[in-house]
Design a protein around this motif. Sequence first.
Motif, PDB file in Angstrom:
ATOM      1  N   LYS A 237       5.098  14.644  10.239  1.00 28.55           N
ATOM      2  CA  LYS A 237       6.115  13.662  10.198  1.00 28.55           C
ATOM      3  C   LYS A 237       5.327  12.256   9.895  1.00 28.55           C
ATOM      4  O   LYS A 237       5.285  11.199   8.908  1.00 28.55           O
ATOM      5  N   THR A 238       4.503  11.913  11.210  1.00 28.13           N
ATOM      6  CA  THR A 238       4.165  10.559  11.378  1.00 28.13           C
ATOM      7  C   THR A 238       2.402  10.520  10.362  1.00 28.13           C
ATOM      8  O   THR A 238       2.424   8.919   9.905  1.00 28.13           O
ATOM      9  N   ALA A 239       1.964  11.173  10.121  1.00 30.51           N
ATOM     10  CA  ALA A 239       0.568  11.202   9.337  1.00 30.51           C
ATOM     11  C   ALA A 239       1.276  11.053   7.704  1.00 30.51           C
ATOM     12  O   ALA A 239       0.777  10.550   7.246  1.00 30.51           O
ATOM     13  N   ILE A 240       2.556  11.366   7.703  1.00 28.39           N
ATOM     14  CA  ILE A 240       3.300  11.456   6.124  1.00 28.39           C
ATOM     15  C   ILE A 240       3.403  10.112   5.845  1.00 28.39           C
ATOM     16  O   ILE A 240       3.192   9.184   5.134  1.00 28.39           O
ATOM     17  N   ILE A 241       4.041   9.925   7.164  1.00 26.57           N
ATOM     18  CA  ILE A 241       4.488   8.310   6.700  1.00 26.57           C
ATOM     19  C   ILE A 241       3.480   7.036   6.392  1.00 26.57           C
ATOM     20  O   ILE A 241       3.580   6.763   6.100  1.00 26.57           O
ATOM     21  N   LEU A 242       2.213   7.152   7.578  1.00 30.90           N
ATOM     22  CA  LEU A 242       1.176   6.768   7.564  1.00 30.90           C
ATOM     23  C   LEU A 242       0.121   7.008   5.865  1.00 30.90           C
ATOM     24  O   LEU A 242       0.288   5.598   5.901  1.00 30.90           O
ATOM     25  N   LYS A 243       0.427   8.015   5.592  1.00 30.30           N
ATOM     26  CA  LYS A 243      -0.001   7.819   4.120  1.00 30.30           C
ATOM     27  C   LYS A 243       1.014   7.658   3.260  1.00 30.30           C
ATOM     28  O   LYS A 243       0.026   6.156   2.112  1.00 30.30           O
ATOM     29  N   PHE A 244       2.172   7.317   3.142  1.00 28.86           N
ATOM     30  CA  PHE A 244       2.995   6.246   2.690  1.00 28.86           C
ATOM     31  C   PHE A 244       2.742   5.156   2.228  1.00 28.86           C
ATOM     32  O   PHE A 244       2.555   4.048   1.744  1.00 28.86           O
ATOM     33  N   PHE A 245       2.486   4.350   3.256  1.00 26.48           N
ATOM     34  CA  PHE A 245       2.681   3.054   4.623  1.00 26.48           C
ATOM     35  C   PHE A 245       1.341   2.649   3.666  1.00 26.48           C
ATOM     36  O   PHE A 245       1.148   1.514   2.861  1.00 26.48           O
ATOM     37  N   ASN A 246       0.108   3.727   3.217  1.00 28.50           N
ATOM     38  CA  ASN A 246      -1.208   2.832   3.259  1.00 28.50           C
ATOM     39  C   ASN A 246      -1.275   3.173   1.329  1.00 28.50           C
ATOM     40  O   ASN A 246      -1.610   1.987   1.122  1.00 28.50           O
ATOM     41  N   CYS A 247      -0.570   3.757   1.323  1.00 20.89           N
ATOM     42  CA  CYS A 247      -0.631   3.860  -0.314  1.00 20.89           C
ATOM     43  C   CYS A 247       0.070   2.279  -0.721  1.00 20.89           C
ATOM     44  O   CYS A 247       0.317   1.726  -2.395  1.00 20.89           O
ATOM     45  N   VAL A 248       1.554   2.055  -0.256  1.00 16.67           N
ATOM     46  CA  VAL A 248       2.133   0.968  -0.949  1.00 16.67           C
ATOM     47  C   VAL A 248       1.117   0.137  -0.727  1.00 16.67           C
ATOM     48  O   VAL A 248       1.366  -1.118  -1.330  1.00 16.67           O
ATOM     49  N   VAL A 249       0.580  -0.611   0.659  1.00 20.42           N
ATOM     50  CA  VAL A 249      -0.422  -1.062   1.118  1.00 20.42           C
ATOM     51  C   VAL A 249      -1.331  -1.732  -0.124  1.00 20.42           C
ATOM     52  O   VAL A 249      -1.571  -2.553  -1.126  1.00 20.42           O
ATOM     53  N   LEU A 250      -2.027  -0.787  -0.472  1.00 16.21           N
ATOM     54  CA  LEU A 250      -3.190  -0.328  -1.725  1.00 16.21           C
ATOM     55  C   LEU A 250      -2.152  -0.948  -3.315  1.00 16.21           C
ATOM     56  O   LEU A 250      -3.278  -1.190  -4.071  1.00 16.21           O
ATOM     57  N   VAL A 251      -1.356  -0.533  -3.435  1.00 14.78           N
ATOM     58  CA  VAL A 251      -0.894  -0.767  -4.504  1.00 14.78           C
ATOM     59  C   VAL A 251      -1.119  -1.979  -4.499  1.00 14.78           C
ATOM     60  O   VAL A 251      -0.666  -3.293  -5.442  1.00 14.78           O
ATOM     61  N   ILE A 252       0.413  -2.997  -3.548  1.00 15.17           N
ATOM     62  CA  ILE A 252       0.371  -4.277  -3.676  1.00 15.17           C
ATOM     63  C   ILE A 252      -1.469  -4.589  -3.607  1.00 15.17           C
ATOM     64  O   ILE A 252      -0.784  -6.392  -4.231  1.00 15.17           O
ATOM     65  N   PHE A 253      -2.125  -4.806  -2.657  1.00 12.45           N
ATOM     66  CA  PHE A 253      -3.037  -5.240  -2.642  1.00 12.45           C
ATOM     67  C   PHE A 253      -4.055  -5.063  -4.499  1.00 12.45           C
ATOM     68  O   PHE A 253      -4.643  -6.233  -4.654  1.00 12.45           O
TER      69      PHE A 253
END
Length: 312
Positions: A237-253
């Motif tokens: 669950k922690t790994a999935i949350i981190l991947k989702f967070f990383n995708c959101v940050v990358l899209v924003i950038f």
Amino acid sequence: MTSFKNKLDQEIGEAPRFTKALQERIVHSAEQQQHKQSRNWQYPTIIVGAIVTLLFLFIVGPFQQTAYPQHASIVELAKNEEIQQLSIASNGNENSFKAGRTGWVIGQQQYEKGAETKLIENVLQHGVVAQKNDYFHVINNMWVQFSNGQTVKLSMYKNMEQLAFLDEKTNTFYIVNDEQAVTAFTDFNFKEAPFKITAFLVWLGVMLLGGWVIERAVRWKFNIPKEPRFVNDKHQKTAIILKFFNCVVLVIFNIKTWIIFIVADFALVSVTMLPHLVTEYYFGRHEKRHYVAIINAVYLLIVFIAFVIWVQ
């Protein structure tokens, strides 16, 4: 001796004090206490580190608004001040700006005071305020710093015969009517940016292959299992949350075009790798899974530095 032993057995019994079940309960209780203490500092560290890193992005140079102390036109600046630094980035999109302070942006052409800056000064000195029309199309962006410290962001436009500039701060459009100045500028052999898409794809393939080889070597050296991929459900669950967070940050950038800034990319790598490293240590330290995360983080940092050196 026998009577003493009999009395002792009557008091405490003959069964061993630390049965296997009791030992397992003690070890399990100790591990739970250790995990509880670890959680007291690990997760707040991830959150604080991510917030501090993101705040750093907004404090550093590329994201600060440029001050215009006198609101001078670019023509006046070119006539009265010398250009100290110049950055040029190819860009055909009017809705974005890809040039910035020298040393901060990936892939732009950068110049100190010299022949290139003199050509730009000469062109800007002959600018005339005009109305922008559909015959002009943008070809690149320019970041210019003058000797008085003032900086301007210019978009260069071109039609069949003329050059024009748009001051991004004041939204003033200038057409250069001096044919000799335009010819001298367009005929000059500006250096080409080293970034090439074909070379980049080859470089990316080599990077991925190198990462795969290094990870295999680390797993073999320290006998780190690859499967199962997750230690438990919480790890997954922690790994999935981190991947989702990383995708959101990358899209924003990408939306904000921060991805072109070197410091932003360094922060992106940090925000991506640090939580992953801490998570792998927290859940997989007994199997040394965090060794893989550490090596990957160091390898990615080295590759990023090499890429920055290449494109500068």
